[in-house]
Design a protein around this motif. Sequence first.
Motif, PDB file in Angstrom:
ATOM      1  N   ARG A  34      64.582  32.623  77.649  1.00 12.93           N
ATOM      2  CA  ARG A  34      65.915  32.056  77.428  1.00 12.93           C
ATOM      3  C   ARG A  34      65.996  31.046  76.292  1.00 12.93           C
ATOM      4  N   ASP A  35      64.869  30.554  75.785  1.00  7.34           N
ATOM      5  CA  ASP A  35      64.953  29.529  74.737  1.00  7.34           C
ATOM      6  C   ASP A  35      65.143  30.194  73.370  1.00  7.34           C
ATOM      7  N   MET A  36      65.877  29.529  72.493  1.00 13.90           N
ATOM      8  CA  MET A  36      66.229  30.120  71.203  1.00 13.90           C
ATOM      9  C   MET A  36      65.014  30.474  70.340  1.00 13.90           C
ATOM     10  N   PRO A  37      63.995  29.620  70.249  1.00 12.19           N
ATOM     11  CA  PRO A  37      62.841  30.025  69.432  1.00 12.19           C
ATOM     12  C   PRO A  37      62.218  31.336  69.926  1.00 12.19           C
ATOM     13  N   ALA A  38      62.106  31.500  71.238  1.00 11.86           N
ATOM     14  CA  ALA A  38      61.537  32.733  71.787  1.00 11.86           C
ATOM     15  C   ALA A  38      62.468  33.914  71.552  1.00 11.86           C
ATOM     16  N   LEU A  39      63.777  33.717  71.695  1.00 10.44           N
ATOM     17  CA  LEU A  39      64.727  34.798  71.460  1.00 10.44           C
ATOM     18  C   LEU A  39      64.694  35.259  70.008  1.00 10.44           C
ATOM     19  N   LEU A  40      64.642  34.317  69.078  1.00  7.77           N
ATOM     20  CA  LEU A  40      64.576  34.675  67.655  1.00  7.77           C
ATOM     21  C   LEU A  40      63.259  35.360  67.322  1.00  7.77           C
ATOM     22  N   ALA A  41      62.169  34.876  67.888  1.00  8.08           N
ATOM     23  CA  ALA A  41      60.867  35.511  67.664  1.00  8.08           C
ATOM     24  C   ALA A  41      60.855  36.923  68.242  1.00  8.08           C
ATOM     25  N   THR A  42      61.508  37.108  69.377  1.00  6.80           N
ATOM     26  CA  THR A  42      61.587  38.434  69.986  1.00  6.80           C
ATOM     27  C   THR A  42      62.359  39.384  69.090  1.00  6.80           C
ATOM     28  N   LEU A  43      63.489  38.935  68.544  1.00  6.13           N
ATOM     29  CA  LEU A  43      64.255  39.793  67.637  1.00  6.13           C
ATOM     30  C   LEU A  43      63.446  40.158  66.399  1.00  6.13           C
ATOM     31  N   SER A  44      62.737  39.200  65.858  1.00 12.72           N
ATOM     32  CA  SER A  44      61.912  39.454  64.684  1.00 12.72           C
ATOM     33  C   SER A  44      60.814  40.464  64.995  1.00 12.72           C
ATOM     34  N   ALA A  45      60.135  40.284  66.115  1.00 10.48           N
ATOM     35  CA  ALA A  45      59.074  41.210  66.514  1.00 10.48           C
ATOM     36  C   ALA A  45      59.638  42.586  66.840  1.00 10.48           C
ATOM     37  N   LEU A  46      60.804  42.624  67.464  1.00 11.59           N
ATOM     38  CA  LEU A  46      61.446  43.894  67.783  1.00 11.59           C
ATOM     39  C   LEU A  46      61.847  44.632  66.508  1.00 11.59           C
ATOM     40  N   ASP A  47      62.272  43.907  65.506  1.00 13.59           N
ATOM     41  CA  ASP A  47      62.585  44.510  64.211  1.00 13.59           C
ATOM     42  C   ASP A  47      61.344  45.179  63.627  1.00 13.59           C
ATOM     43  N   ARG A  48      60.224  44.483  63.634  1.00 13.95           N
ATOM     44  CA  ARG A  48      58.979  45.059  63.110  1.00 13.95           C
ATOM     45  C   ARG A  48      58.570  46.287  63.924  1.00 13.95           C
ATOM     46  N   HIS A  49      58.713  46.200  65.238  1.00 16.05           N
ATOM     47  CA  HIS A  49      58.355  47.318  66.111  1.00 16.05           C
ATOM     48  C   HIS A  49      59.246  48.529  65.833  1.00 16.05           C
ATOM     49  N   SER A  50      60.538  48.307  65.695  1.00 18.53           N
ATOM     50  CA  SER A  50      61.453  49.433  65.455  1.00 18.53           C
ATOM     51  C   SER A  50      61.145  50.112  64.132  1.00 18.53           C
ATOM     52  N   LEU A  51      60.752  49.338  63.130  1.00 23.23           N
ATOM     53  CA  LEU A  51      60.356  49.927  61.851  1.00 23.23           C
ATOM     54  C   LEU A  51      59.064  50.718  61.990  1.00 23.23           C
ATOM     55  N   ALA A  52      58.133  50.190  62.771  1.00 24.31           N
ATOM     56  CA  ALA A  52      56.839  50.859  62.945  1.00 24.31           C
ATOM     57  C   ALA A  52      56.984  52.197  63.671  1.00 24.31           C
TER      58      ALA A  52
END
Length: 74
Positions: free
Chosen positions: A34-52
């Motif tokens: 629920r914390d913003m740093p974790a949510l933003l990191a999750t979106l960033s990691a999910l972006d890399r995963h979706s590209l991969a």
Amino acid sequence: SDTEKAAALAAYAAQRGLPIGDDVIGYLLAHGRRDMPALLATLSALDRHSLAVRRPITIPLLRDWLQRDLELGR
């Protein structure tokens, strides 16, 4: 609030050029950290995963990725 978090995540995604629907953001808020740093990191990691894996960011992709992340103990 959740509304502010959703708006911030949508703005972050738009700034990065990520096509993410409100349904994906809602799912992330309901099932992710629920914390913003974790949510933003999750979106960033999910972006890399979706590209991969060459798949768009959808709820099934997010759900599978979160489940895999939990199984790996991260």
